[in-house]
Design a protein around this motif. Structure first.
Motif, PDB file in Angstrom:
ATOM      1  N   MET A   1      -8.442  49.318   6.530  1.00 14.24           N
ATOM      2  CA  MET A   1      -7.018  49.166   6.718  1.00 14.24           C
ATOM      3  C   MET A   1      -6.324  50.361   6.065  1.00 14.24           C
ATOM      4  O   MET A   1      -6.673  50.777   4.971  1.00 14.24           O
ATOM      5  N   SER A   2      -5.339  50.898   6.731  1.00  9.28           N
ATOM      6  CA  SER A   2      -4.614  52.053   6.201  1.00  9.28           C
ATOM      7  C   SER A   2      -3.713  51.635   5.039  1.00  9.28           C
ATOM      8  O   SER A   2      -3.400  50.458   4.864  1.00  9.28           O
ATOM      9  N   SER A   3      -3.302  52.611   4.256  1.00 11.25           N
ATOM     10  CA  SER A   3      -2.429  52.302   3.113  1.00 11.25           C
ATOM     11  C   SER A   3      -1.091  51.740   3.583  1.00 11.25           C
ATOM     12  O   SER A   3      -0.489  50.916   2.897  1.00 11.25           O
ATOM     13  N   LYS A   4      -0.638  52.166   4.766  1.00 11.52           N
ATOM     14  CA  LYS A   4       0.603  51.607   5.306  1.00 11.52           C
ATOM     15  C   LYS A   4       0.400  50.140   5.680  1.00 11.52           C
ATOM     16  O   LYS A   4       1.269  49.306   5.444  1.00 11.52           O
ATOM     17  N   GLY A   5      -0.766  49.818   6.228  1.00  6.10           N
ATOM     18  CA  GLY A   5      -1.075  48.438   6.579  1.00  6.10           C
ATOM     19  C   GLY A   5      -1.205  47.552   5.355  1.00  6.10           C
ATOM     20  O   GLY A   5      -0.778  46.397   5.368  1.00  6.10           O
ATOM     21  N   ILE A   6      -1.775  48.096   4.310  1.00  8.69           N
ATOM     22  CA  ILE A   6      -1.932  47.334   3.066  1.00  8.69           C
ATOM     23  C   ILE A   6      -0.568  46.998   2.477  1.00  8.69           C
ATOM     24  O   ILE A   6      -0.331  45.885   2.022  1.00  8.69           O
ATOM     25  N   SER A   7       0.333  47.954   2.509  1.00  9.46           N
ATOM     26  CA  SER A   7       1.658  47.717   1.925  1.00  9.46           C
ATOM     27  C   SER A   7       2.460  46.687   2.719  1.00  9.46           C
ATOM     28  O   SER A   7       3.462  46.176   2.215  1.00  9.46           O
ATOM     29  N   GLN A   8       2.033  46.362   3.920  1.00  6.24           N
ATOM     30  CA  GLN A   8       2.718  45.344   4.723  1.00  6.24           C
ATOM     31  C   GLN A   8       2.176  43.933   4.471  1.00  6.24           C
ATOM     32  O   GLN A   8       2.768  42.957   4.921  1.00  6.24           O
ATOM     33  N   LEU A   9       1.049  43.838   3.759  1.00  4.59           N
ATOM     34  CA  LEU A   9       0.477  42.523   3.459  1.00  4.59           C
ATOM     35  C   LEU A   9       1.408  41.749   2.521  1.00  4.59           C
ATOM     36  O   LEU A   9       1.848  42.288   1.496  1.00  4.59           O
ATOM     37  N   PRO A  10       1.700  40.486   2.848  1.00  6.88           N
ATOM     38  CA  PRO A  10       2.564  39.690   1.968  1.00  6.88           C
ATOM     39  C   PRO A  10       2.016  39.572   0.544  1.00  6.88           C
ATOM     40  O   PRO A  10       2.778  39.625  -0.422  1.00  6.88           O
ATOM     41  N   VAL A  11       0.706  39.443   0.405  1.00  2.00           N
ATOM     42  CA  VAL A  11       0.115  39.305  -0.931  1.00  2.00           C
ATOM     43  C   VAL A  11       0.282  40.599  -1.734  1.00  2.00           C
ATOM     44  O   VAL A  11       0.506  40.566  -2.941  1.00  2.00           O
ATOM     45  N   TYR A  12       0.211  41.731  -1.060  1.00  2.00           N
ATOM     46  CA  TYR A  12       0.391  43.007  -1.743  1.00  2.00           C
ATOM     47  C   TYR A  12       1.839  43.172  -2.204  1.00  2.00           C
ATOM     48  O   TYR A  12       2.102  43.612  -3.321  1.00  2.00           O
ATOM     49  N   ARG A  13       2.784  42.781  -1.343  1.00  2.00           N
ATOM     50  CA  ARG A  13       4.190  42.847  -1.721  1.00  2.00           C
ATOM     51  C   ARG A  13       4.488  41.906  -2.888  1.00  2.00           C
ATOM     52  O   ARG A  13       5.265  42.234  -3.780  1.00  2.00           O
ATOM     53  N   LYS A  14       3.845  40.729  -2.886  1.00  2.00           N
ATOM     54  CA  LYS A  14       4.005  39.791  -4.003  1.00  2.00           C
ATOM     55  C   LYS A  14       3.454  40.405  -5.292  1.00  2.00           C
ATOM     56  O   LYS A  14       4.002  40.206  -6.368  1.00  2.00           O
ATOM     57  N   ALA A  15       2.335  41.110  -5.182  1.00  2.00           N
ATOM     58  CA  ALA A  15       1.741  41.754  -6.356  1.00  2.00           C
ATOM     59  C   ALA A  15       2.675  42.822  -6.922  1.00  2.00           C
ATOM     60  O   ALA A  15       2.794  42.965  -8.141  1.00  2.00           O
ATOM     61  N   ILE A  16       3.347  43.547  -6.043  1.00  5.37           N
ATOM     62  CA  ILE A  16       4.307  44.551  -6.505  1.00  5.37           C
ATOM     63  C   ILE A  16       5.473  43.872  -7.217  1.00  5.37           C
ATOM     64  O   ILE A  16       5.927  44.329  -8.270  1.00  5.37           O
ATOM     65  N   GLU A  17       5.956  42.751  -6.666  1.00 11.96           N
ATOM     66  CA  GLU A  17       7.037  42.003  -7.312  1.00 11.96           C
ATOM     67  C   GLU A  17       6.597  41.504  -8.689  1.00 11.96           C
ATOM     68  O   GLU A  17       7.365  41.557  -9.655  1.00 11.96           O
ATOM     69  N   LEU A  18       5.371  41.031  -8.763  1.00 13.95           N
ATOM     70  CA  LEU A  18       4.824  40.545 -10.030  1.00 13.95           C
ATOM     71  C   LEU A  18       4.752  41.676 -11.051  1.00 13.95           C
ATOM     72  O   LEU A  18       5.134  41.505 -12.215  1.00 13.95           O
ATOM     73  N   THR A  20       6.566  44.462 -11.061  1.00 10.63           N
ATOM     74  CA  THR A  20       7.930  44.863 -11.403  1.00 10.63           C
ATOM     75  C   THR A  20       8.544  43.904 -12.418  1.00 10.63           C
ATOM     76  O   THR A  20       9.161  44.329 -13.402  1.00 10.63           O
ATOM     77  N   MET A  21       8.354  42.620 -12.192  1.00  3.96           N
ATOM     78  CA  MET A  21       8.894  41.624 -13.111  1.00  3.96           C
ATOM     79  C   MET A  21       8.211  41.734 -14.482  1.00  3.96           C
ATOM     80  O   MET A  21       8.866  41.620 -15.519  1.00  3.96           O
ATOM     81  N   SER A  22       6.929  41.983 -14.494  1.00  6.04           N
ATOM     82  CA  SER A  22       6.199  42.127 -15.753  1.00  6.04           C
ATOM     83  C   SER A  22       6.715  43.307 -16.558  1.00  6.04           C
ATOM     84  O   SER A  22       6.848  43.226 -17.778  1.00  6.04           O
ATOM     85  N   ARG A  23       7.010  44.411 -15.872  1.00  3.72           N
ATOM     86  CA  ARG A  23       7.552  45.582 -16.559  1.00  3.72           C
ATOM     87  C   ARG A  23       8.905  45.265 -17.203  1.00  3.72           C
ATOM     88  O   ARG A  23       9.171  45.660 -18.339  1.00  3.72           O
ATOM     89  N   TYR A 106      12.740  34.236 -19.269  1.00  8.22           N
ATOM     90  CA  TYR A 106      12.059  35.306 -18.544  1.00  8.22           C
ATOM     91  C   TYR A 106      10.595  34.950 -18.307  1.00  8.22           C
ATOM     92  O   TYR A 106      10.047  35.228 -17.246  1.00  8.22           O
ATOM     93  N   LEU A 107       9.987  34.355 -19.307  1.00  5.89           N
ATOM     94  CA  LEU A 107       8.596  33.926 -19.140  1.00  5.89           C
ATOM     95  C   LEU A 107       8.488  32.828 -18.086  1.00  5.89           C
ATOM     96  O   LEU A 107       7.532  32.797 -17.320  1.00  5.89           O
TER      97      LEU A 107
END
Length: 129
Positions: A1-18, A20-23, A106-107
């Motif tokens: 799967m291409s990197s563009k395809g990976i970034s469209q995965l809902p689980v990957y987007r959720k991981a980015i949100e996680l 960002t929130m952790s930071r 926040y926790l």
């Protein structure tokens, strides 16, 4: 799967949100403001915060690896690793609570986001077969 395809995965987007929130939470609860040096702190809170940041970053990388590899063995290892990191993140939240973090809401938000990520992860894991 291409990197563009990976970034469209809902689980990957959720991981980015996680991540960002952790930071954001790390910046609020850590005693040091330089998040890159948390690992060298003597403070337990800073060390737990550093582990939180590290593990959320590793989850995103492991999702990308599992989605892009043709190897079933590597995919299974990545999925197992992500499951372990999810448990660790819950433990870090409990540890920060026990350490007396005043920003408890926040926790709670992070734990809610973690539950949402876990649901998305389980759905994605089942789709992989």
């Amino acid at each position: 799967m291409s990197s563009k395809g990976i970034s469209q995965l809902p689980v990957y987007r959720k991981a980015i949100e996680l991540q960002t929130m952790s930071r954001a939470i790390a910046f609020c609860v850590a005693s040091r403001r330089d998040l890159l040096t948390l690992y060298s702190s003597d403070s337990l809170r800073d060390q737990v915060t550093d582990a939180l940041l590290t593990d959320t970053g590793l989850i995103r990388k492991q999702i990308a690896l599992a989605a892009s590899t043709p190897s079933l063995h590597i995919r299974r290892g990545s999925l197992q690793f992500i499951s372990i990191m999810i448990r660790n993140l819950n433990s870090y939240c409990r540890g920060l609570e026990m350490d007396g973090v005043r920003e408890r809401e926040y926790l709670d938000l992070l734990q809610s986001e973690l539950r949402s990520f876990r649901k998305s992860f389980k759905t994605w894991r089942k789709s992989l077969g």
